[in-house]
Design an enzyme around this catalytic site. Sequence first.
Site, PDB file in Angstrom:
ATOM      1  N   TYR A  67       0.847  -1.192   0.000  1.00 28.35           N
ATOM      2  CA  TYR A  67       0.000   0.000   0.000  1.00 28.35           C
ATOM      3  C   TYR A  67       0.881   1.240   0.000  1.00 28.35           C
ATOM      4  CZ  TYR A  67      -3.425   3.453   1.625  1.00 28.35           C
ATOM      5  OH  TYR A  67      -4.221   4.553   1.763  1.00 28.35           O
ATOM      6  N   ASP A 102       9.236   2.713  -0.546  1.00 31.44           N
ATOM      7  CA  ASP A 102       8.245   3.299   0.344  1.00 31.44           C
ATOM      8  C   ASP A 102       8.587   2.861   1.758  1.00 31.44           C
ATOM      9  OD1 ASP A 102       6.067   3.990   1.904  1.00 31.44           O
ATOM     10  OD2 ASP A 102       4.587   3.481   0.377  1.00 31.44           O
ATOM     11  N   LYS A 147       4.975   9.293   8.895  1.00 35.44           N
ATOM     12  CA  LYS A 147       4.706   8.933  10.274  1.00 35.44           C
ATOM     13  C   LYS A 147       5.777   9.423  11.233  1.00 35.44           C
ATOM     14  CE  LYS A 147       2.285   4.695   8.792  1.00 35.44           C
ATOM     15  NZ  LYS A 147       0.910   5.112   9.038  1.00 35.44           N
TER      16      LYS A 147
END
Length: 392
Positions: A118, A213, A241
Amino acid sequence: MRAVGLDEPFFVRSACGAYLEDVDGNAYLDWVMSWGPLIFGHADADTVAAVRAAAERGTSFGASTETEVELAAEIADAFPSVEKVRLVSSGTEAAMSAVRLARASTSRDRIIKFAGCYHGHADALLASAGSGVATFGLPASPGVPTATASHTIVCPYNDVDAVAAAVAQYGEGLAAIIVEPVAGNMGVVPPIPGYLDVLRELCNASGALLVFDEVITGFRVARGGAQKLYGVAPDLTILGKIVGGGLPLAAFGGRSEIMDRLAPNGDVYQAGTLSGNPLATAAGLAVLRRLRDPSVYDELERRGARLEAGLQASGLVQRVGRMATLFMTDEPVRNFEGAQRCDTERYAGLFRHLLDRGIYIAPSQFEAMFLSLAHGDDEIDRTIDAVADFDN
């Protein structure tokens, strides 16, 4: 919550250390930790102090600040493949911008991604397919144009032959291969030995860019992320994050000649009023500067090994550093197809069992547990005992 047999989520009132408290006064030992960034736990005193001090100077300026430069320097110091950094507000924005930059840099349109990985909810990345053979992506959400997703080629994760075949077939029009170097959105699935090296070689041969990623893995599996752990340097890196210390902030970066294509120096547009906002950059610096101390990772590794060993009797534990998944299967999980074969009903039962005992794990088999320094041996042992009680 419906995926684990519950009708409604609980609503959080506050959190401290390794614990959440909901609006009804129930306390939960938290293994989700805002999905990864809180290495020092909830309401970490140093992070809160940094945010408070920044807020007293102003919450948003719409102009550059010194802390943006300091945070970018901290990221570049940790990731040798990153020479320049662009700060944004979310992982989705970082991934979307990195793909746009890769397409502009190569003058090509196609990208390869992997089923079960994702990269946020930008249209081009909301494509998925069953593992088996490489295929053109189909939209995985209403509202995504088929023509947009058709430029995305989806391969099974950890399948060297499939991705090599895709590059052989589509390589002349391939802008990038984008991958979670350690998959964290099908549960924790590490790369098989040599897999990331093969992706690097395929990009070198085809002229495509390799994009890692590391929204989940960056600063979590190591200072320097999975690329340091596995010794493979991408062309572009996506972070999120943790670089905002748990506040809304993300980043992408890479070699100077690629990053210089971004506006205002170059012709690839990207902008955002709240990108690199002063509260998030202050929080990020408060966290990342402490992660320069290798003893932090040594202690997290000790605790992670204790958790892994204790849970092994209850299922298959796959762990990389401070992220782990207890899979309800006896077979090693190597890709999304393998993850989907897990006993999700049994996992749902475990989730409800633990929640009733004040322990909150991810409400999905396809997510990770995130260890922090707020999780002491008592919290680890309490979790191991509660999981073992479910089996009995």
